[in-house]
Write a protein that holds these residues in place. Structure first.
Motif, PDB file in Angstrom:
ATOM      1  N   GLU A  55       0.835  -1.204   0.000  1.00  0.00           N
ATOM      2  CA  GLU A  55       0.000   0.000   0.000  1.00  0.00           C
ATOM      3  C   GLU A  55       0.878   1.268   0.000  1.00  0.00           C
ATOM      4  O   GLU A  55       0.636   2.191  -0.755  1.00  0.00           O
ATOM      5  CB  GLU A  55      -0.910  -0.031   1.234  1.00  0.00           C
ATOM      6  CG  GLU A  55      -1.764   1.185   1.408  1.00  0.00           C
ATOM      7  CD  GLU A  55      -3.074   1.106   0.666  1.00  0.00           C
ATOM      8  OE1 GLU A  55      -3.609   2.164   0.383  1.00  0.00           O
ATOM      9  OE2 GLU A  55      -3.549  -0.017   0.378  1.00  0.00           O
ATOM     10  N   ALA A  56       1.907   1.307   0.847  1.00  0.00           N
ATOM     11  CA  ALA A  56       2.776   2.484   0.924  1.00  0.00           C
ATOM     12  C   ALA A  56       3.543   2.676  -0.387  1.00  0.00           C
ATOM     13  O   ALA A  56       3.675   3.799  -0.876  1.00  0.00           O
ATOM     14  CB  ALA A  56       3.754   2.342   2.084  1.00  0.00           C
ATOM     15  N   LEU A  57       4.026   1.579  -0.960  1.00  0.00           N
ATOM     16  CA  LEU A  57       4.752   1.663  -2.226  1.00  0.00           C
ATOM     17  C   LEU A  57       3.845   2.179  -3.338  1.00  0.00           C
ATOM     18  O   LEU A  57       4.249   3.019  -4.140  1.00  0.00           O
ATOM     19  CB  LEU A  57       5.317   0.293  -2.599  1.00  0.00           C
ATOM     20  CG  LEU A  57       6.102   0.225  -3.902  1.00  0.00           C
ATOM     21  CD1 LEU A  57       7.281   1.194  -3.875  1.00  0.00           C
ATOM     22  CD2 LEU A  57       6.592  -1.187  -4.147  1.00  0.00           C
ATOM     23  N   ARG A  58       2.628   1.706  -3.367  1.00  0.00           N
ATOM     24  CA  ARG A  58       1.662   2.160  -4.375  1.00  0.00           C
ATOM     25  C   ARG A  58       1.426   3.670  -4.231  1.00  0.00           C
ATOM     26  O   ARG A  58       1.375   4.409  -5.202  1.00  0.00           O
ATOM     27  CB  ARG A  58       0.352   1.395  -4.239  1.00  0.00           C
ATOM     28  CG  ARG A  58      -0.629   1.701  -5.330  1.00  0.00           C
ATOM     29  CD  ARG A  58      -1.971   0.988  -5.157  1.00  0.00           C
ATOM     30  NE  ARG A  58      -1.956  -0.099  -4.197  1.00  0.00           N
ATOM     31  CZ  ARG A  58      -2.155  -1.378  -4.490  1.00  0.00           C
ATOM     32  NH1 ARG A  58      -2.402  -1.734  -5.716  1.00  0.00           N
ATOM     33  NH2 ARG A  58      -2.131  -2.290  -3.568  1.00  0.00           N
ATOM     34  N   GLY A  59       1.334   4.144  -2.993  1.00  0.00           N
ATOM     35  CA  GLY A  59       1.147   5.570  -2.742  1.00  0.00           C
ATOM     36  C   GLY A  59       2.336   6.399  -3.210  1.00  0.00           C
ATOM     37  O   GLY A  59       2.165   7.464  -3.810  1.00  0.00           O
ATOM     38  N   LEU A  60       3.550   5.910  -2.941  1.00  0.00           N
ATOM     39  CA  LEU A  60       4.750   6.603  -3.410  1.00  0.00           C
ATOM     40  C   LEU A  60       4.817   6.642  -4.932  1.00  0.00           C
ATOM     41  O   LEU A  60       5.150   7.672  -5.528  1.00  0.00           O
ATOM     42  CB  LEU A  60       6.007   5.933  -2.856  1.00  0.00           C
ATOM     43  CG  LEU A  60       6.393   6.305  -1.436  1.00  0.00           C
ATOM     44  CD1 LEU A  60       7.580   5.474  -0.965  1.00  0.00           C
ATOM     45  CD2 LEU A  60       6.720   7.774  -1.335  1.00  0.00           C
ATOM     46  N   ASN A  61       4.505   5.521  -5.566  1.00  0.00           N
ATOM     47  CA  ASN A  61       4.509   5.477  -7.029  1.00  0.00           C
ATOM     48  C   ASN A  61       3.524   6.492  -7.607  1.00  0.00           C
ATOM     49  O   ASN A  61       3.818   7.148  -8.601  1.00  0.00           O
ATOM     50  CB  ASN A  61       4.183   4.075  -7.538  1.00  0.00           C
ATOM     51  CG  ASN A  61       5.342   3.121  -7.349  1.00  0.00           C
ATOM     52  OD1 ASN A  61       6.481   3.535  -7.251  1.00  0.00           O
ATOM     53  ND2 ASN A  61       5.037   1.836  -7.290  1.00  0.00           N
ATOM     54  N   THR A  62       2.374   6.630  -6.987  1.00  0.00           N
ATOM     55  CA  THR A  62       1.377   7.611  -7.436  1.00  0.00           C
ATOM     56  C   THR A  62       1.916   9.023  -7.288  1.00  0.00           C
ATOM     57  O   THR A  62       1.734   9.860  -8.176  1.00  0.00           O
ATOM     58  CB  THR A  62       0.066   7.456  -6.638  1.00  0.00           C
ATOM     59  OG1 THR A  62      -0.442   6.139  -6.862  1.00  0.00           O
ATOM     60  CG2 THR A  62      -0.970   8.479  -7.071  1.00  0.00           C
TER      61      THR A  62
END
Length: 144
Positions: free
Chosen positions: A1-8
């Motif tokens: 979830e955190a990685l997905r947020g950073l990628n966004t």
């Protein structure tokens, strides 16, 4: 979830990426934007180069079944902002260098290295796009 947020955050350019580099020569302007589209370098794979109309026409001769579709991808818009931090000489020499703060606006593969080389000020010590590097000189802006 955190990685997905950073990628966004990166994808939507809500995070600014800044890099400090030392380049060959003294950059004349104190700041500016390098705006040159990038493409894969068909003469020096797997490296990148600045795209020109001449390079795009050269791609028409290639068969995608032989060279692969990735090599024939359309050029991508690429922008790098620069600001001079200082103009110096390299260590105990009288070779001119400039310390730049680079901001990658678009974040393309090898963008900062290719843009600096094409801008006439390759990054000091860059063994690929720098002076005598493995890739095409001047970010690929030389003759083909």
């Amino acid at each position: 979830e955190a990685l997905r947020g950073l990628n966004t955050l990166f994808r939507t350019r809500q995070i600014t990426r800044k890099y400090e580099v030392l380049v060959c020569g003294h950059v004349a302007r104190d700041n500016g934007t390098i705006d040159m589209p990038l493409m894969r370098d068909y003469m020096h794979p797997p490296f990148m180069r600045v795209s020109t109309d001449e390079h795009q026409r050269a791609l028409l001769a290639f068969d995608p079944a032989i060279v692969g579709k990735k090599l024939l991808e359309a050029p991508k818009p690429s922008q790098t902002k620069f600001e001079v931090a200082s103009r110096e000489t390299l260590l105990d020499t009288d070779l001119p260098v400039t310390r730049l703060v680079l901001t990658s606006v678009t974040g393309r593969t090898h963008q900062l290295n290719v843009h600096c080389a094409a801008f006439g000020h390759p990054i000091v010590g860059d063994r690929v796009y720098g002076l005598g590097g493995d890739a095409a000189p001047n970010g690929g802006l030389g003759p083909i």
